[in-house]
Design a protein around this motif. Structure first.
Motif, mmCIF file in Angstrom:
data_model
loop_
_atom_site.group_PDB
_atom_site.id
_atom_site.type_symbol
_atom_site.label_atom_id
_atom_site.label_comp_id
_atom_site.label_asym_id
_atom_site.label_seq_id
_atom_site.Cartn_x
_atom_site.Cartn_y
_atom_site.Cartn_z
ATOM 1 N N ALA A 11 -4.741 6.623 -0.306
ATOM 2 C CA ALA A 11 -5.996 7.136 -0.850
ATOM 3 C C ALA A 11 -6.914 7.549 0.289
ATOM 4 O O ALA A 11 -6.726 7.136 1.440
ATOM 5 N N LYS B 176 -14.027 -0.201 -4.225
ATOM 6 C CA LYS B 176 -13.203 0.931 -4.656
ATOM 7 C C LYS B 176 -12.209 1.323 -3.567
ATOM 8 O O LYS B 176 -11.039 1.592 -3.836
ATOM 9 N N LYS C 156 -10.765 -5.511 4.731
ATOM 10 C CA LYS C 156 -9.662 -4.813 4.056
ATOM 11 C C LYS C 156 -9.672 -3.321 4.362
ATOM 12 O O LYS C 156 -8.617 -2.702 4.516
ATOM 13 N N GLU D 211 -9.503 -1.495 -3.131
ATOM 14 C CA GLU D 211 -8.534 -1.601 -4.224
ATOM 15 C C GLU D 211 -7.765 -0.312 -4.455
ATOM 16 O O GLU D 211 -6.894 -0.258 -5.333
ATOM 17 N N ALA D 212 -8.076 0.718 -3.681
ATOM 18 C CA ALA D 212 -7.399 2.003 -3.855
ATOM 19 C C ALA D 212 -5.937 1.897 -3.440
ATOM 20 O O ALA D 212 -5.554 1.053 -2.612
ATOM 21 N N GLU D 213 -5.111 2.718 -4.018
ATOM 22 C CA GLU D 213 -3.695 2.726 -3.678
ATOM 23 C C GLU D 213 -3.482 3.255 -2.268
ATOM 24 O O GLU D 213 -4.318 3.983 -1.722
ATOM 25 N N GLU D 214 -2.377 2.873 -1.695
ATOM 26 C CA GLU D 214 -2.051 3.313 -0.346
ATOM 27 C C GLU D 214 -2.002 4.840 -0.307
ATOM 28 O O GLU D 214 -1.462 5.487 -1.202
#
Length: 221
Positions: free
Chosen positions: A22, A14, A107, A17-20
């Motif tokens: 977040a 989660k 990541k 894959e979260a948007e920048e």
């Protein structure tokens, strides 16, 4: 804890894959991820270290399996030495367990990227190994370490004897120093101070220290 591995993977995914912009990892969860990473970090170490841990951990697994068999318990699949290979276990561990985990860790924690690269190199190196080669190299390395430790021990004993002989001569000449006196201890310590490196694999020999031993004799009053 491998019992919570799926949970960690889900939570890390989660964040990965979260948007920048977040939210970043919560401090508690980040600490747990680091602890889990430390627990399985043998795959992130240089291969010379990684393969030593591979032998140790599979010895632990197979030892557990042997005890399970002896007690007629359900046999843990990865602990069955009759059906599992040491190298195959390492490949599978990287491919299906810690590889995906560390990919996500890399990541969300970019500073860990270098360690991820080392894991990839180790995985390639395992393709060049069989169980026989792994155990043969481990046995040779252990024997070499034991020989170095034995040599260091003998070197220290020989140095101590030479110093004690020199002190005995001085005591006879002076007629006043007693065995075990501070002078005796300081004389010995002065000579063997640098011998710690030999015990750690430095391989220093008695001949390397004879000059310092004779020099110490000259410094004695």
């Amino acid at each position: 804890d491998m019992a919570r591995h799926a949970e960690y993977m889900s939570r890390l995914r989660k964040f990965a894959e979260a948007e920048e912009g977040a939210p970043v990892l919560e401090p508690q969860f980040e600490m747990e991820v680091l602890m889990k990473s430390a627990d399985t970090s043998n795959v992130l170490k240089p291969f010379s270290v990684c393969k030593k841990w591979a032998v140790r951990v599979t010895e632990e697994f197979f030892g557990q399996g042997d005890k399970e068999k002896a007690r007629d318990l359900n046999l843990t699949p990865m602990c069955d030495r009759d059906s599992q290979g040491r190298v195959a276990l390492q490949k599978g561990f990287i491919d299906f367990v810690v590889g995906p985990f560390y990919t996500l860790v890399g990541k969300v924690l970019p500073g860990a990227h270098e360690a991820m690269q080392l894991m990839a190199q180790n995985r390639k190196e395992w393709d060049n190994y069989s169980d026989e080669r792994l155990l043969r190299e481990d046995s040779e390395e252990r024997a070499a370490r034991e020989a170095r430790v034995e040599e260091a021990s003998l070197t220290r004993l020989a140095a101590k004897k030479m110093v004690e002989d020199a002190m005995e001569v001085r005591r006879e000449e002076n007629g006043e120093e007693e065995e075990g006196s501070p002078l005796v201890h300081s004389g010995y310590e002065a000579v063997v101070q640098g011998f710690g490196h030999a015990e750690e694999g430095g391989g220093r020999k008695l001949s390397d220290h004879e000059e310092s031993i004779h020099s110490s004799r000259e410094r004695l009053p």
